[in-house]
Every structure is written in structure tokens, then in C-alpha cells.
Design an enzyme around this catalytic site. Structure first.
Site, short mmCIF file in Angstrom:
data_model
loop_
_atom_site.label_atom_id
_atom_site.label_comp_id
_atom_site.label_asym_id
_atom_site.label_seq_id
_atom_site.Cartn_x
_atom_site.Cartn_y
_atom_site.Cartn_z
N ASP A 56 0.83 -1.22 0.00
CA ASP A 56 0.00 0.00 0.00
C ASP A 56 0.86 1.27 0.00
O ASP A 56 0.36 2.36 0.27
CB ASP A 56 -0.94 0.00 1.21
N ARG A 92 12.01 25.37 -3.35
CA ARG A 92 11.51 26.49 -4.17
C ARG A 92 10.20 27.04 -3.64
O ARG A 92 9.81 28.14 -3.98
CB ARG A 92 11.37 26.05 -5.63
N HIS A 115 17.63 26.49 -2.90
CA HIS A 115 17.10 27.47 -3.86
C HIS A 115 17.50 28.89 -3.47
O HIS A 115 17.88 29.69 -4.32
CB HIS A 115 15.59 27.31 -3.94
N ASP A 149 16.92 34.32 -14.17
CA ASP A 149 15.80 35.07 -13.59
C ASP A 149 16.31 35.98 -12.47
O ASP A 149 17.50 35.92 -12.10
CB ASP A 149 14.68 34.13 -13.07
N LYS A 197 12.33 37.14 -15.85
CA LYS A 197 11.39 36.08 -16.21
C LYS A 197 10.03 36.37 -15.59
O LYS A 197 9.95 36.87 -14.47
CB LYS A 197 11.96 34.76 -15.64
N GLY A 208 12.11 24.75 -18.70
CA GLY A 208 11.48 25.98 -19.21
C GLY A 208 12.30 27.23 -18.93
O GLY A 208 12.60 28.01 -19.84
N THR A 209 12.69 27.42 -17.67
CA THR A 209 13.41 28.64 -17.28
C THR A 209 14.71 28.78 -18.06
O THR A 209 14.97 29.80 -18.71
CB THR A 209 13.73 28.60 -15.76
C1 R5P Z 1 13.42 29.17 -10.25
O1 R5P Z 1 13.34 30.14 -9.51
C2 R5P Z 1 14.48 28.14 -10.12
O2 R5P Z 1 15.71 28.71 -9.76
C3 R5P Z 1 14.63 27.33 -11.41
O3 R5P Z 1 15.08 28.19 -12.43
C4 R5P Z 1 13.35 26.72 -11.87
O4 R5P Z 1 12.55 26.35 -10.81
C5 R5P Z 1 13.61 25.51 -12.74
O5 R5P Z 1 12.41 24.92 -13.10
P1 R5P Z 1 12.06 24.68 -14.63
O6 R5P Z 1 13.22 23.92 -15.23
O7 R5P Z 1 10.80 23.86 -14.60
O8 R5P Z 1 11.85 26.01 -15.25
#
Ligand code: R5P
Length: 307
Positions: free
Chosen positions: A34, A93, A127, A173, A197, A232-233
Site C-alpha cells: 500500500d 523552491r 534554492h 531570472d 522572467k 522551461g526557465t
Molecule cells: C526558479 O526560480 C528556479 O531557480 C529554477 O530556475 C526553476 O525552478 C527551474 O524549473 P524549470 O526547469 O521547470 O523552469
């Protein structure tokens, strides 16, 4: 001192323990049908210092719970001091409320860590530095960025030497500005570029570049970040830099918490190379030609020797 390994990243744990000359302790970890987990200490740890090693990466909740129960088992077996090595700290994060009604999840995890009986914490590139303030126990916050910077310097020498004036370091960012400045200093550079960003806070993993401050035309640009998840970032940042004339783009992230689709996006992108570390265990299927994985085992071992 004895070292107990959770299941999330045994390869790194074994390497770090061996380099620090710390023996591995015996613990069985039973997983029920489980999905409940039950660790059991199989040796005498009374009055001993013990280390529990667990990256709280995906599946984050499973790995966290395993860590907490391992610690509880060791505390109930009368271990004297319990140090947790959490190379990748999941939920880091979520260190503030971005929208009304949200929790501060990183704070909740820090409370669990203390309540369960962890006496000291070792982690890598959280982070944000500010997260250490969530704890009342000592936190040894290490950085793997100098290791990555030195590997990138070697790579640039071998692949195609560049004049330092032609290298720029870009923050993907606003939150990464301090990290980027330190990374640039580590490479003996002063010039940094800032990418602004914008995230859609109601849609996970979606973001866009709104502004780039700094000149990158004809340059080799390195983008350091704490973690790549969807990509993505860092890939949006890379694209924005290439649109503005960057000649080569190299990505450098400490933690590789890749989700479905990330590897393909990184490999098929125009970036030249992706440097990450082994704080999170990658399977063979997650390795791809542009990726170079640097081990943090010696960084952890050096810290463990100080305990
Ligand atoms: C954002 O503030 C973090 O430092 C990373 O840039 C981000 O969380 C990475 O996540 P992803 O690759 O999904 O954009």
C-alpha cells in the site's frame, strides 16, 4: 560515525561515505504493497553519531517520509547525534507564498526535520540562502557551483579556447542574480547579464522572458541555475540570449530534477552543453550526449570529515 543510506541516491551516498572513510550501517527498508515504508536499524547505534543520507528529489514525498522514518528509527535506537545529508532539498523552491492561500512548504519541511530529531543538516545549493533561516539546528550549506565552474573552464579550454572578454554569465531570472555573480567571480569574470522572467503562477512550469539586460552579441554565455526541472526557465533564457546574438550557450545547473520531456528539450535545443551534478540520481535513460554530470561526492566527504 556510521552512515545510513536512504534509497533516493545510494550511488552518491556510497561514494561520499567511502571518500570520508565512514562505514555504511545496516538498515532494512521494507516497502508495503500500500506504499507505506518501514525502516529498521539492524545494528547497535547507542551513543553513536550517525549520518542519514537522502536526496529529497522526485518522488519527493516518498523520499521525505523514508528519511523521517529512518531518523525516528535511529533516534529510538539511542543514536547520540543524527546528521542528515540532503544533497537536493525538495520543496526548497516553495519558500514563500506567491499567491494567497498557499502554504510555505519549505518551512513545513524544515519543521518536520527538526521535530523528527535531526540535529544537523548538510545540503547543497538550496534554492535560496534565506532558507537556512527556517532552521534552529546548524545548517552546512555547501555550493557545487565552483566545481561546475572549474569543469566548464576545462571544457572551454579543450573544446575551443575563448578570450575571457568574450564570455558572459547570465542569470536566468531575478532570483539567480547573486548565484550568477558568484559563479562569474569563480571564473574570474565580472560581467553578468540579467534575464527577467515572468511566471504564470496558475500554470506549473510555464514562464516567459520579458527583458534581457546586458550585451551578449558574439559571446559565449554560461547560464548557471540551482535546478532544472522542466527546462522551461533555462531554455527560454538560452533562446532569448541566442536571439540577441549569443554565439554559444552553455547551461550549468546543480540539481537535475528532470521530468518527462526535459531531456529531449535539452538535447534538441541549440545549447552546446549542459553541466549538472549527481545530487539527484539519474538513470542511464536520462543521460544524453550534451549532458556532463559532475560528482559532488568529494564536496560532501570533505564536509563529513569536519563533523
Ligand atoms: C526558479 O526560480 C528556479 O531557480 C529554477 O530556475 C526553476 O525552478 C527551474 O524549473 P524549470 O526547469 O521547470 O523552469
Amino acid at each position: 560515525m556510521t552512515f545510513f543510506l536512504g534509497n533516493s541516491n545510494k550511488v552518491l551516498g556510497e561514494k561520499a561515505a567511502s571518500l570520508a572513510n565512514v562505514p555504511l550501517g545496516k538498515m532494512e527498508i521494507v516497502r508495503f504493497g500500500d506504499s507505506e515504508v518501514k525502516p529498521r536499524v539492524l545494528e547497535d547505534v547507542r551513543d553513536q553519531d550517525v549520518v542519514v543520507f537522502q536526496s529529497t528529489s522526485n518522488p519527493v514525498n516518498e523520499n521525505l517520509m523514508e528519511l523521517f522514518l529512518m531518523v525516528d528509527a535511529l533516534r529510538r535506537s539511542s543514536a547520540k547525534k543524527i546528521t542528515a545529508v540532503i544533497p537536493y532539498f525538495g520543496y526548497a523552491r516553495q519558500n514563500q507564498q506567491h499567491l494567497a492561500g498557499e502554504p510555505v512548504s519549505a518551512h513545513v519541511v524544515s519543521q518536520f526535520i527538526e521535530t523528527v530529531g535531526i540535529n544537523e543538516l548538510i545540503s547543497i545549493d538550496l534554492h535560496e540562502e534565506q532558507l537556512t533561516g527556517f532552521f534552529n539546528i546548524p545548517v552546512n550549506h555547501l555550493s557545487a557551483l565552483p566545481l561546475i565552474a572549474s569543469e566548464i573552464a576545462k571544457y572551454l579550454q579543450v573544446s575551443s579556447p575563448v578570450n575571457p572578454a568574450e564570455i558572459a554569465v547570465a542569470s536566468p531570472d531575478q532570483g539567480g542574480v547573486e548565484r550568477t555573480r558568484k559563479f562569474a567571480e569563480g571564473l574570474g569574470l565580472t560581467e553578468t547579464v540579467l534575464i527577467e522572467k515572468k511566471r504564470d503562477l496558475t500554470h506549473p512550469h510555464e514562464c516567459q522572458v520579458v527583458e534581457v539586460s546586458g550585451v551578449v552579441t558574439g559571446k559565449t554565455v554560461i547560464i548557471p541555475d540551482d535546478v532544472i526541472v522542466s527546462g522551461g526557465t533555462i531554455l527560454n533564457a538560452a533562446e532569448a540570449l541566442m536571439e540577441r546574438g549569443a554565439k554559444r550557450v552553455i547551461l550549468a545547473a546543480v540539481h537535475a530534477d528532470f521530468i518527462a520531456g526535459t531531456i529531449e528539450k535539452l538535447q534538441n535545443s541549440k545549447v552546446e552543453k549542459v553541466f549538472v551534478t549527481d545530487t539527484i540520481k539519474l538513470s542511464d535513460k536520462q543521460l544524453f550526449p550534451k549532458l556532463q554530470v559532475i560528482s559532488v561526492a568529494s564536496l560532501l566527504a570533505d564536509q563529513l570529515k569536519l563533523l
